[in-house]
Write a protein that holds these residues in place. Structure first.
Motif, mmCIF file in Angstrom:
data_model
loop_
_atom_site.group_PDB
_atom_site.id
_atom_site.type_symbol
_atom_site.label_atom_id
_atom_site.label_comp_id
_atom_site.label_asym_id
_atom_site.label_seq_id
_atom_site.Cartn_x
_atom_site.Cartn_y
_atom_site.Cartn_z
ATOM 1 N N ALA A 1 0.820 -1.213 0.000
ATOM 2 C CA ALA A 1 0.000 0.000 0.000
ATOM 3 C C ALA A 1 0.852 1.261 0.000
ATOM 4 C CB ALA A 1 -0.934 -0.019 1.205
ATOM 5 N N THR A 2 1.978 1.245 0.718
ATOM 6 C CA THR A 2 2.822 2.440 0.805
ATOM 7 C C THR A 2 3.389 2.810 -0.556
ATOM 8 O OG1 THR A 2 3.399 1.987 3.104
ATOM 9 C CG2 THR A 2 4.866 3.435 1.875
ATOM 10 N N GLY B 1 4.792 4.890 -10.007
ATOM 11 C CA GLY B 1 4.146 5.885 -9.167
ATOM 12 C C GLY B 1 2.652 5.654 -9.046
ATOM 13 N N HIS B 2 2.025 6.430 -8.174
ATOM 14 C CA HIS B 2 0.597 6.293 -7.901
ATOM 15 C C HIS B 2 -0.208 6.375 -9.198
ATOM 16 C CE1 HIS B 2 -3.121 6.473 -5.701
ATOM 17 N NE2 HIS B 2 -3.417 7.679 -6.156
ATOM 18 N N ARG B 3 -1.042 5.367 -9.417
ATOM 19 C CA ARG B 3 -1.857 5.264 -10.627
ATOM 20 C C ARG B 3 -1.005 5.373 -11.895
ATOM 21 N NH1 ARG B 3 -7.208 5.205 -9.428
ATOM 22 N NH2 ARG B 3 -7.854 6.055 -7.397
ATOM 23 N N ARG B 4 0.227 4.856 -11.810
ATOM 24 C CA ARG B 4 1.160 4.846 -12.948
ATOM 25 C C ARG B 4 1.318 6.255 -13.510
ATOM 26 N NH1 ARG B 4 2.045 -0.257 -15.128
ATOM 27 N NH2 ARG B 4 2.175 0.552 -17.262
ATOM 28 N N GLY B 5 1.491 7.218 -12.597
ATOM 29 C CA GLY B 5 1.555 8.621 -12.987
ATOM 30 C C GLY B 5 2.844 9.032 -13.660
ATOM 31 N N ALA C 1 2.351 1.750 -3.487
ATOM 32 C CA ALA C 1 1.275 1.990 -4.443
ATOM 33 C C ALA C 1 0.748 3.418 -4.348
ATOM 34 C CB ALA C 1 0.141 0.997 -4.216
ATOM 35 N N ALA C 2 0.806 4.012 -3.163
ATOM 36 C CA ALA C 2 0.298 5.364 -2.953
ATOM 37 C C ALA C 2 1.358 6.433 -3.204
ATOM 38 C CB ALA C 2 -0.243 5.500 -1.532
ATOM 39 N N MET C 3 2.607 6.051 -3.408
ATOM 40 C CA MET C 3 3.696 7.009 -3.581
ATOM 41 C C MET C 3 3.612 7.655 -4.965
ATOM 42 S SD MET C 3 7.825 6.348 -3.286
ATOM 43 C CE MET C 3 7.741 5.988 -1.521
ATOM 44 N N SER C 4 3.731 8.973 -5.005
ATOM 45 C CA SER C 4 3.688 9.672 -6.286
ATOM 46 C C SER C 4 4.931 9.339 -7.104
ATOM 47 C CB SER C 4 3.615 11.176 -6.066
ATOM 48 O OG SER C 4 4.848 11.669 -5.558
#
Length: 308
Positions: free
Chosen positions: A94-95, A127-131, A97-100
């Motif tokens: 979770a950590t 990064g978060h949501r494959r950003g 996955a939430a990292m930008s």
């Protein structure tokens, strides 16, 4: 080769590398190109690979059927064979996955492992949501004085080589196509467990392993070579299935008969290298028919493997 499973407190000796980035499931020819690019850009630096454990797909879709081509030990060995001195197996939960994307570059790549150069495939996303993508990584790396090499996909006549393609051909019963994309035979690993000893009673003793989180290939009979814990490689014939003739098992197992071998393998980890698909799994009319089929399979496997 050293496996490091955190980006905090990385030993100084492992910092400052040129780092290949990716999931690296299977460590196929495309992945090998990323490692070559990382090394070629900064050959004076130690070579490292950064991957994620478990595979992000296992985090986001935990109910999916097992799909891994390589568990961490097999992946690390394959990366080491390509020259990686260090494998960073960053815990994916979770950590992370939430990292930008920007925080990943700063906290993990820059501050955490101290990367001095990076290499990735053109489709690398993080990064978060494959950003973050390769273009984003190039900008953020340059701001921090880190180089980046973006590697085009390696392709064959059927298109770009990918872990997804390799999984598909294995599930369709074409291990030789998988081997061509991997650059080596695909291997299933597991610890030999005690079965019901029926194979021994039939005159064909088998070493049995469960697939665990590894991909289940096409069910059926294969010509194989088996890497033992002591390093020996022994030819054999194997079945991947649920034993329909015996009433069916709840989970798939791999049963392998090693040719001209005597020894106790219980509790040992073996690696079964899948060489050729011989026939689909089948239900036979009784044990004698099953025994006859195994004998024919063994002869066929010997022929395919060139074993007398």
């Amino acid at each position: 080769m050293t496996i490091i499973m955190d980006w905090h407190g990385v030993p100084q000796a492992a910092r400052g590398a040129t780092v290949a980035l990716g999931n690296f499931d299977g460590v196929h020819l495309g992945h090998a190109a990323v490692l070559r690019a990382a090394h070629g850009a900064r050959p004076e630096l130690p070579l490292a690979a950064l991957s994620f454990e478990p595979h992000p797909r296992e985090h986001f879709r935990p109910d999916d059927p097992p799909f891994r081509l390589t568990g961490l030990p097999a992946k690390a060995e394959a990366l080491s064979a390509l020259g990686a001195r260090t494998v960073f197996a960053i815990p994916f939960g979770a950590t992370l996955a939430a990292m930008s994307a920007e925080a990943f570059v700063e906290e993990v790549l820059h501050q955490g492992i101290g990367a001095r150069h990076l290499a990735c495939g053109a489709d690398f996303a993080f990064g978060h949501r494959r950003g973050g993508d390769a273009a984003f990584l190039a900008r953020e790396a340059e701001r921090r004085g880190i180089g980046l090499t973006v590697v085009p996909a390696v392709a064959d006549a059927a298109g770009p080589i990918s872990s997804t393609r390799i999984r598909r051909v294995l599930q369709d019963g074409y291990p030789e196509l998988a081997a061509a994309m991997l650059g080596r035979d695909w291997e299933l690993r597991g610890e030999v467990f005690h079965g019901d000893k029926l194979g021994r009673e039939l005159g064909w003793p088998t070493a049995n392993i469960l697939l665990g989180r590894q991909l289940e290939p096409a069910r059926g009979v294969y010509a194989v070579t088996v890497r033992l814990a002591d390093g020996r490689v022994v030819p054999g014939v194997a079945n991947v299935g649920r034993r329909p003739t015996l009433g069916g098992d709840p989970v798939t197992r791999l049963e392998v008969h090693l040719f001209d071998f005597a020894g106790d393998l219980y509790g040992q980890e073996i690696g079964v290298r899948i060489r050729a698909f011989l026939r689909a799994d089948a239900k036979f009319d009784g044990l004698q028919a099953l025994k006859d089929a195994i004998a024919a399979d063994a002869l066929n496997a010997r022929r395919v493997l060139g074993v007398s």
